[in-house]
Design a protein around this motif. Sequence first.
Motif, PDB file in Angstrom:
ATOM      1  N   ASP A  42      -6.344 -10.379  -9.386  1.00 15.70           N
ATOM      2  CA  ASP A  42      -7.020  -9.607  -8.340  1.00 15.70           C
ATOM      3  C   ASP A  42      -6.583 -10.068  -6.954  1.00 15.70           C
ATOM      4  O   ASP A  42      -6.322  -9.251  -6.067  1.00 15.70           O
ATOM      5  CB  ASP A  42      -8.533  -9.767  -8.502  1.00 15.70           C
ATOM      6  N   GLN A  43      -6.472 -11.379  -6.755  1.00 18.72           N
ATOM      7  CA  GLN A  43      -6.024 -11.906  -5.455  1.00 18.72           C
ATOM      8  C   GLN A  43      -4.590 -11.481  -5.163  1.00 18.72           C
ATOM      9  O   GLN A  43      -4.242 -11.185  -4.020  1.00 18.72           O
ATOM     10  CB  GLN A  43      -6.133 -13.426  -5.455  1.00 18.72           C
ATOM     11  N   CYS A  44      -3.758 -11.459  -6.194  1.00 22.41           N
ATOM     12  CA  CYS A  44      -2.359 -11.051  -5.993  1.00 22.41           C
ATOM     13  C   CYS A  44      -2.247  -9.581  -5.633  1.00 22.41           C
ATOM     14  O   CYS A  44      -1.375  -9.190  -4.832  1.00 22.41           O
ATOM     15  CB  CYS A  44      -1.540 -11.318  -7.266  1.00 22.41           C
ATOM     16  N   LEU A  45      -3.098  -8.742  -6.227  1.00 19.10           N
ATOM     17  CA  LEU A  45      -3.000  -7.299  -6.025  1.00 19.10           C
ATOM     18  C   LEU A  45      -3.815  -6.807  -4.843  1.00 19.10           C
ATOM     19  O   LEU A  45      -3.771  -5.619  -4.499  1.00 19.10           O
ATOM     20  CB  LEU A  45      -3.452  -6.560  -7.292  1.00 19.10           C
ATOM     21  N   ARG A  46      -4.583  -7.682  -4.207  1.00 17.84           N
ATOM     22  CA  ARG A  46      -5.379  -7.280  -3.054  1.00 17.84           C
ATOM     23  C   ARG A  46      -4.504  -7.210  -1.807  1.00 17.84           C
ATOM     24  O   ARG A  46      -3.588  -8.004  -1.632  1.00 17.84           O
ATOM     25  CB  ARG A  46      -6.510  -8.266  -2.804  1.00 17.84           C
ATOM     26  N   SER A  47      -4.811  -6.289  -0.941  1.00 13.51           N
ATOM     27  CA  SER A  47      -4.110  -6.222   0.344  1.00 13.51           C
ATOM     28  C   SER A  47      -4.430  -7.493   1.123  1.00 13.51           C
ATOM     29  O   SER A  47      -5.531  -8.035   1.046  1.00 13.51           O
ATOM     30  CB  SER A  47      -4.563  -4.992   1.141  1.00 13.51           C
ATOM     31  N   GLY A  48      -3.448  -7.954   1.873  1.00 13.48           N
ATOM     32  CA  GLY A  48      -3.626  -9.214   2.586  1.00 13.48           C
ATOM     33  C   GLY A  48      -3.155 -10.397   1.778  1.00 13.48           C
ATOM     34  O   GLY A  48      -3.291 -11.543   2.210  1.00 13.48           O
ATOM     35  N   SER A  49      -2.590 -10.124   0.604  1.00 11.07           N
ATOM     36  CA  SER A  49      -2.051 -11.212  -0.207  1.00 11.07           C
ATOM     37  C   SER A  49      -0.906 -11.885   0.538  1.00 11.07           C
ATOM     38  O   SER A  49      -0.153 -11.253   1.262  1.00 11.07           O
ATOM     39  CB  SER A  49      -1.553 -10.667  -1.549  1.00 11.07           C
ATOM     40  N   LYS A  50      -0.748 -13.213   0.322  1.00  8.88           N
ATOM     41  CA  LYS A  50       0.279 -13.964   1.032  1.00  8.88           C
ATOM     42  C   LYS A  50       1.654 -13.824   0.397  1.00  8.88           C
ATOM     43  O   LYS A  50       2.618 -14.416   0.862  1.00  8.88           O
ATOM     44  CB  LYS A  50      -0.118 -15.438   1.096  1.00  8.88           C
ATOM     45  N   ILE A  51       1.743 -13.070  -0.686  1.00  7.69           N
ATOM     46  CA  ILE A  51       3.029 -12.870  -1.352  1.00  7.69           C
ATOM     47  C   ILE A  51       3.879 -11.957  -0.487  1.00  7.69           C
ATOM     48  O   ILE A  51       3.465 -10.840  -0.142  1.00  7.69           O
ATOM     49  CB  ILE A  51       2.831 -12.277  -2.753  1.00  7.69           C
ATOM     50  N   SER A  52       5.070 -12.412  -0.151  1.00 11.32           N
ATOM     51  CA  SER A  52       5.860 -11.742   0.888  1.00 11.32           C
ATOM     52  C   SER A  52       6.493 -10.432   0.426  1.00 11.32           C
ATOM     53  O   SER A  52       6.428  -9.429   1.134  1.00 11.32           O
ATOM     54  CB  SER A  52       6.940 -12.693   1.419  1.00 11.32           C
ATOM     55  N   THR A  53       7.132 -10.421  -0.732  1.00 14.85           N
ATOM     56  CA  THR A  53       7.883  -9.231  -1.147  1.00 14.85           C
ATOM     57  C   THR A  53       7.397  -8.722  -2.497  1.00 14.85           C
ATOM     58  O   THR A  53       6.749  -9.442  -3.257  1.00 14.85           O
ATOM     59  CB  THR A  53       9.384  -9.558  -1.244  1.00 14.85           C
ATOM     60  N   ASP A  54       7.755  -7.469  -2.785  1.00 13.89           N
ATOM     61  CA  ASP A  54       7.412  -6.886  -4.089  1.00 13.89           C
ATOM     62  C   ASP A  54       8.102  -7.635  -5.220  1.00 13.89           C
ATOM     63  O   ASP A  54       7.557  -7.761  -6.318  1.00 13.89           O
ATOM     64  CB  ASP A  54       7.818  -5.415  -4.125  1.00 13.89           C
ATOM     65  N   ASP A  55       9.297  -8.128  -4.938  1.00 10.68           N
ATOM     66  CA  ASP A  55      10.040  -8.885  -5.957  1.00 10.68           C
ATOM     67  C   ASP A  55       9.289 -10.149  -6.344  1.00 10.68           C
ATOM     68  O   ASP A  55       9.154 -10.483  -7.526  1.00 10.68           O
ATOM     69  CB  ASP A  55      11.413  -9.259  -5.387  1.00 10.68           C
ATOM     70  N   LEU A 115      -9.908  -0.383  -5.905  1.00 12.94           N
ATOM     71  CA  LEU A 115      -9.709   1.057  -5.767  1.00 12.94           C
ATOM     72  C   LEU A 115     -10.743   1.679  -4.824  1.00 12.94           C
ATOM     73  O   LEU A 115     -10.413   2.509  -3.969  1.00 12.94           O
ATOM     74  CB  LEU A 115      -9.775   1.732  -7.141  1.00 12.94           C
ATOM     75  N   LEU A 116     -11.989   1.261  -4.982  1.00 15.88           N
ATOM     76  CA  LEU A 116     -13.055   1.879  -4.196  1.00 15.88           C
ATOM     77  C   LEU A 116     -12.990   1.471  -2.728  1.00 15.88           C
ATOM     78  O   LEU A 116     -13.315   2.266  -1.844  1.00 15.88           O
ATOM     79  CB  LEU A 116     -14.417   1.510  -4.782  1.00 15.88           C
ATOM     80  N   TYR A 117     -12.579   0.206  -2.469  1.00 16.23           N
ATOM     81  CA  TYR A 117     -12.547  -0.275  -1.094  1.00 16.23           C
ATOM     82  C   TYR A 117     -11.147  -0.195  -0.479  1.00 16.23           C
ATOM     83  O   TYR A 117     -10.919  -0.728   0.605  1.00 16.23           O
ATOM     84  CB  TYR A 117     -13.046  -1.716  -1.017  1.00 16.23           C
ATOM     85  N   ASN A 118     -10.216   0.490  -1.198  1.00 18.06           N
ATOM     86  CA  ASN A 118      -8.834   0.630  -0.708  1.00 18.06           C
ATOM     87  C   ASN A 118      -8.210  -0.731  -0.379  1.00 18.06           C
ATOM     88  O   ASN A 118      -7.586  -0.933   0.669  1.00 18.06           O
ATOM     89  CB  ASN A 118      -8.792   1.519   0.544  1.00 18.06           C
ATOM     90  N   LYS A 119      -8.361  -1.679  -1.320  1.00 13.85           N
ATOM     91  CA  LYS A 119      -7.889  -3.044  -1.098  1.00 13.85           C
ATOM     92  C   LYS A 119      -6.625  -3.369  -1.892  1.00 13.85           C
ATOM     93  O   LYS A 119      -6.185  -4.516  -1.897  1.00 13.85           O
ATOM     94  CB  LYS A 119      -8.991  -4.049  -1.486  1.00 13.85           C
ATOM     95  N   SER A 120      -6.065  -2.387  -2.578  1.00 19.43           N
ATOM     96  CA  SER A 120      -4.866  -2.658  -3.372  1.00 19.43           C
ATOM     97  C   SER A 120      -3.671  -2.860  -2.458  1.00 19.43           C
ATOM     98  O   SER A 120      -3.504  -2.148  -1.462  1.00 19.43           O
ATOM     99  CB  SER A 120      -4.576  -1.509  -4.334  1.00 19.43           C
ATOM    100  N   VAL A 121      -2.812  -3.822  -2.837  1.00 17.97           N
ATOM    101  CA  VAL A 121      -1.617  -4.076  -2.042  1.00 17.97           C
ATOM    102  C   VAL A 121      -0.675  -2.889  -2.099  1.00 17.97           C
ATOM    103  O   VAL A 121       0.002  -2.571  -1.114  1.00 17.97           O
ATOM    104  CB  VAL A 121      -0.915  -5.373  -2.529  1.00 17.97           C
TER     105      VAL A 121
END
Length: 752
Positions: free
Chosen positions: A408-421, A455-461
Amino acid sequence: MWASKRPGPPAGGHQKKLIIKGLRSVPTLPATYKADTLARLQSAVQAIQTSQSTAQGFEELYRDCESLCLHKFGSDIYAMLQGELDRHAQQQLQSINAQPVDSSTDTAVLEQIQKFWTAYIQQLGMIKCVFLYLDRTYVLQTANTASLWSMGLSAVRRFLIDTDMKSRLIRLIIGEITKERNGKAVDRAMLLSLVNMFVELGLYLPFFMPSFIEATHEYYQRESRRLVGSLVPTTVTPRAQTGSSSGPMDVPQYLVHVKRRLDEESQRASNYLGDGCKTSLLSTAQAELVEKHTDRLLSFSFDAMADAHMLADLANLFMLLDAVNRLDALKKHWASYIKKTGLRLVQAPELNVTLVTELLALKQRLDIILSKSFRNNASLMYTLSESFGEFINTRRNKPAQLVAKFIDQCLRSGSKISTDDDLDKLLDRVLVLFRFIQGKDIFEAYYKRDMAKRLLYNKSVSVDAERMMLQRLKTECGAGFTKQLEGMYRDMEISDDITAKFVDLQQAQPTEDIGFHAKVLTLASWPTYEPLGLVVPRQVEQAQDSFFQFYGSKHKGRNLQWQHGLGTCILTVNFDEGPKDLALTVVQGTVMLQFTQNDELTYTQIRNNTGLEDIELQRILQSLACGKHRVLTKEPKGRDIAITDKFVFNAQFKSPLVRIKISQILVKEDDKEDKDVEEHVQQDRMLNIDAALIRIMKARKTAEHSALMTDLVNQLKFSTSSAEVKERLDILIERDYMKRDESDQAVYHYVA
């Protein structure tokens, strides 16, 4: 006598006859021919043996030998040669062997033997050339007669065996090899010549080889006992590998020492011992240096080496244990290390926040050891998977919950993961952990709850990341596992279409300036939410009623229930500094709208106007008046909300941002949700156990307890305890689905 006729002369002439008559007397050899010729040949042999020139040339000597053989004197020549070779070998070797047995003369004895052997081989070759005709006629035509070369070697061989000089030579050669093992320089060319002598004489395999292997066994037995007995603990930072065996070592240094010893023995075999002894030599050294001390080496250092990530030293350990077929011991310590290290992480509640990260790091570290040090050995790879799965499931439901939260943390917007790769690679690694988890249903419940919030809060990365994760889960667990999750996605897509049509309709019928977006969720696909009973503002209520009528006209017989606790809104609020867009939940927005007409309200007034319960209202007011962005002020000041408090709209609020997100205050909300999820999953598990028991009994009709438990474990996708199964069995018996056998309580019968 015979006559030959030729064509006659011309007609009228006389015919001539050719007549040949026999000898009147047979020619005979001189009386001293044999003795004189043998004497010349014997003198030539002695001259060759003493490195002097012969009176006759080699071609003349060859003709003498040939002549004697033609006159049937081959046996005499052979006997003469045998006697001369025996005499010369005995004389030379006896002189060397007569030297006293003293360490100071050992090298001199070997040098003399090597010198004798080199000269003797050369002399024997010359003698063979002179008497080549004898070797190719008499020797080949006479049974049980050795060739001249074999006869010459036999002369040396007989003396060495009869006088036991061979034992002395073997001892001296082994002594030289021992000196080289101890770091001293030796004459390898001399040793090569002496070993070749033993090979040529046929003494290598029956005499030299067993003695040499036994000496090797004793040498490395003493060395290994001394070094292993004085091992020191392995340090995190390995000490310098000096290659010296004089001082105490740790295990990594000992392994380097063993590897060096084996390389030396391999080179020794190639240089002068011969490849024929290489296998036995290395096997003996490996058995003494490694095989007999395997358990001590592993127990003394394996954990420390693995903790310190000593890849090169672990590779040495694997190579040496593989060579002596002791990977079974390495497998045992490998499994023990994985379980101990993993349990320290899983059983520590204080590591819950970072547990998944720690497990990922551990798995990556173990994978590197497996690939770079253990060469991806299939048995050790299986042990890694088995041991990892064993320790990660000791804490029954927690790892599944934490893995779901980590995703969930990885897929949330604002995640610190830089690239899709990077995100894809990380999710692939997390999926490896997911495979080890037995409680997939727990994971599904938490993942479903977290995905709903995203999905409901539009938080997906990103939508693509969500879909790819669903595809991973579907590939891993099947379509049934992701059916409800995919249903949630479909609901979001359908909701977008419905809302777009509703917005188009509203634009045709202008109302108050309020943006409205509704999401229609299918109850079966989404988590269960309790309605708040919120009294929404009039504008929102009108929009809701309009949407209800619109949806009802499109879909007959469907019941809509508003979940205001899941909604979000954006309010444009005018402060003294200027207008700001506040990103709020619907509940926060409803509270803020209470200050549209009045700048100051009491706690009781807000509660009566919104219909919220105290716990929920206090949490909302705390986020608006006591958080980072205080758009309300509280009187009296403080972080706690009381019924007697008053709240005032903060017109002087300032912020450099135009859009401000005000987060909710979470007061142990997650703990309550986690408890609800686990209770729901536990109920589902009990129903699954009941269904599995009935299926098994319906098929078997009669089953013994242990057989029933075996079949049950095979059907369930989660682990369960015997106490839980016993409880479900008792319930099914009470409900008359099955009964116990009257004579044997461990046997059950299905009740049709």
